[in-house]
Design a protein around this motif. Structure first.
Motif, mmCIF file in Angstrom:
data_model
loop_
_atom_site.group_PDB
_atom_site.id
_atom_site.type_symbol
_atom_site.label_atom_id
_atom_site.label_comp_id
_atom_site.label_asym_id
_atom_site.label_seq_id
_atom_site.Cartn_x
_atom_site.Cartn_y
_atom_site.Cartn_z
ATOM 1 N N GLN A 1 101.276 59.195 -20.021
ATOM 2 C CA GLN A 1 102.504 58.939 -19.268
ATOM 3 C C GLN A 1 103.050 57.555 -19.638
ATOM 4 O O GLN A 1 102.905 56.588 -18.890
ATOM 5 N N LYS A 2 103.695 57.483 -20.791
ATOM 6 C CA LYS A 2 104.127 56.194 -21.308
ATOM 7 C C LYS A 2 105.252 55.581 -20.481
ATOM 8 O O LYS A 2 105.277 54.362 -20.260
ATOM 9 N N ALA A 3 106.202 56.393 -20.023
ATOM 10 C CA ALA A 3 107.318 55.860 -19.237
ATOM 11 C C ALA A 3 106.815 55.232 -17.932
ATOM 12 O O ALA A 3 107.250 54.139 -17.541
ATOM 13 N N ALA A 4 105.896 55.895 -17.268
ATOM 14 C CA ALA A 4 105.336 55.340 -16.034
ATOM 15 C C ALA A 4 104.542 54.076 -16.332
ATOM 16 O O ALA A 4 104.554 53.121 -15.536
ATOM 17 N N PHE A 5 103.863 54.059 -17.469
ATOM 18 C CA PHE A 5 103.089 52.881 -17.869
ATOM 19 C C PHE A 5 104.021 51.683 -18.053
ATOM 20 O O PHE A 5 103.740 50.574 -17.573
ATOM 21 N N GLU A 6 105.137 51.890 -18.739
ATOM 22 C CA GLU A 6 106.071 50.790 -18.991
ATOM 23 C C GLU A 6 106.732 50.296 -17.712
ATOM 24 O O GLU A 6 106.988 49.097 -17.556
ATOM 25 N N ALA A 7 106.999 51.217 -16.779
ATOM 26 C CA ALA A 7 107.566 50.798 -15.493
ATOM 27 C C ALA A 7 106.548 49.955 -14.715
ATOM 28 O O ALA A 7 106.904 48.963 -14.065
ATOM 29 N N LEU A 8 105.273 50.338 -14.809
ATOM 30 C CA LEU A 8 104.232 49.575 -14.128
ATOM 31 C C LEU A 8 104.058 48.193 -14.762
ATOM 32 O O LEU A 8 103.710 47.229 -14.064
ATOM 33 N N GLU A 9 104.310 48.086 -16.052
ATOM 34 C CA GLU A 9 104.218 46.784 -16.723
ATOM 35 C C GLU A 9 105.156 45.767 -16.084
ATOM 36 O O GLU A 9 104.786 44.600 -15.874
ATOM 37 N N ILE A 10 106.361 46.197 -15.774
ATOM 38 C CA ILE A 10 107.348 45.293 -15.182
ATOM 39 C C ILE A 10 106.885 44.842 -13.799
ATOM 40 O O ILE A 10 106.933 43.647 -13.456
ATOM 41 N N GLU A 11 106.422 45.781 -12.997
ATOM 42 C CA GLU A 11 105.952 45.428 -11.656
ATOM 43 C C GLU A 11 104.742 44.497 -11.728
ATOM 44 O O GLU A 11 104.622 43.557 -10.932
ATOM 45 N N TYR A 12 103.847 44.757 -12.667
ATOM 46 C CA TYR A 12 102.648 43.938 -12.812
ATOM 47 C C TYR A 12 103.018 42.501 -13.174
ATOM 48 O O TYR A 12 102.469 41.548 -12.614
ATOM 49 N N GLU B 1 102.430 37.539 -12.368
ATOM 50 C CA GLU B 1 102.998 36.461 -13.168
ATOM 51 C C GLU B 1 102.196 36.209 -14.444
ATOM 52 O O GLU B 1 101.862 35.077 -14.795
ATOM 53 N N LYS B 2 101.839 37.291 -15.119
ATOM 54 C CA LYS B 2 101.180 37.195 -16.422
ATOM 55 C C LYS B 2 101.444 38.474 -17.191
ATOM 56 O O LYS B 2 101.941 39.469 -16.628
#
Length: 401
Positions: free
Chosen positions: A131-142, A147-148
């Motif tokens: 699930q790459k799209a969900a992974f990339e969305a989680l990257e932004i939230e993370y 703050e890293k």
């Protein structure tokens, strides 16, 4: 006035009522009567049953202990541990929808500190399920929450290595002394199993001439066998050698020869010639010759995960979706290797029964005194290992992302 006699208490028999001699129930203490529907034996603090010929005991005669009752208060369960455990079990059982729901809820609740492990589990869940799209969305939230930089996406195929004899790093055990048979034997076995090997001398704190000669002999045998051996921490060992290499003092000849070898490997021609001249004058024999083709490149930086990789020869590799596995060949691998390195980088999922079987096998191995290391399991698998108790018998080294 006529004097009245003093009042005298009446006998018990005189308290009976005039009509039939039945005692007045209102005069009895109410505590002596059990509740309706209960026998005396049903009262938890009632006195033991007495013999028929003995007078019954009254409840008022019961003496309560003044010692306070000790209660065992159950320790509070850490909610992050509980969520991680539940998610790991759900994933092991193939309940992907429940895993995602639980971890997404957890990432909304825990946005700092120890809650990061739940985020990393969700990252691995998205990666392992594609699930790459969900992974990339989680990257932004993370990135906003912690703050890293977040973990990076990598295809699942990229973590499926073949069972090959890749170059490993072996940490030399013990001191570089002539009596360290165990250390030299372990190094020799590692060299035999690996055509390419890095021998790390970083833990050496003491050396002598006999130990230096044994190391030189080991390197010469490896060259004759066409094996590539790279020595790590050469600069550190060279500093130890400087105190033993004294011009004009014909002692510690092995230390002189190892010093020359280090100059050779590092391509230090001028330093080699200087040591060679002093060697010839001190020992009155010809020094080794310079061999330009044997110059090695600069030392590679040892891996940050040195605990898992420092004693690597060939790992026991576990791959794919592991179900109902008994790991029948693991005992044979463990008997021939110390430490026992289990590579989990290519595992996508493992069920609970397989994890339990793995624990049973490794508990047997642990009793032999061997070190056991799990290398690079995903975070969902690492939490499953924690649930079944594998952390008690093995070291778990997560992949650096």
């Amino acid at each position: 006035m006529t004097a009245r006699p003093a009042a005298v208490p009446r006998a018990r028999e005189e308290t009976r009522s005039a009509s039939g001699g039945v005692p007045d129930e209102k005069l009895k203490p109410p505590a002596t009567r059990p509740p309706a529907g209960l026998a005396r034996g049903d009262i938890p603090f009632a006195s033991p049953v007495v013999q028929p010929d003995e007078p019954p005991l009254e409840l008022s005669e019961f003496i309560f202990s003044e010692v306070a009752t000790e209660y065992q208060v159950e320790a509070e369960v850490d909610p992050i541990d509980a969520d991680a455990e539940e998610a790991a079990m759900l994933y092991a059982n193939g309940q992907d929808r429940a895993v995602r729901s639980l971890l997404e809820k957890s990432t909304r609740l825990y946005r700092s500190g120890a809650g990061e492990r739940l985020w990393l589990m969700l990252f691995d869940f998205f990666r392992l399920t594609g699930q790459k799209a969900a992974f990339e969305a989680l990257e932004i939230e993370y990135a906003q929450a912690f703050e890293k930089s977040p973990p990076g996406w990598r295809e699942a195929a990229a973590v499926s290595p073949a069972r090959t004899r890749a170059a490993g790093t072996v940490l030399f055990k013990g001191e570089l002394t002539g009596d360290n048979d165990a250390g030299f034997e372990a190094a020799r076995q590692a060299i035999e199993k690996n055509p390419q090997l890095r021998l790390d001398l970083a833990k050496v704190r003491r050396l002598d001439a006999a130990g230096c000669e044994r190391l030189l002999l080991l390197l010469q045998q490896a060259r004759r066998s066409r094996r590539e051996i790279e020595l790590l921490s050469r600069d550190y060992i060279a500093a130890l050698l400087d105190s033993r290499v004294v011009p004009g003092c014909a002692e510690d000849r092995g230390c002189w020869l190892l010093k020359l070898e280090f100059c050779q490997l590092r391509g230090q021609l001028e330093a080699f010639e200087e040591v060679a001249i002093n060697y010839a004058v001190t020992f009155e024999i010809s020094p080794p010759s310079w061999e330009p083709e044997r110059v090695q490149a600069g030392e590679q930086t040892p891996l940050q995960l040195a605990v898992a990789d420092e004693l690597v020869t060939e790992a026991y590799v576990v791959k794919g979706d592991v179900k109902a596995s008994r790991f029948a060949d693991l005992l044979a691998y463990a008997a021939a290797n110390d430490p026992v390195l289990i590579d989990c980088a290519a595992v996508t999922r493992m069920d609970f029964l397989s994890a339990g079987a793995l624990l049973n096998v490794l508990a047997t191995v642990k009793r032999t005194g061997r070190q056991i290391i799990f290398r690079h399991p995903n975070h969902l698998l690492a939490e499953l290992f924690r649930v079944v108790g594998l952390k008690n018998v093995a070291e778990i080294v997560l992949a650096r992302n």
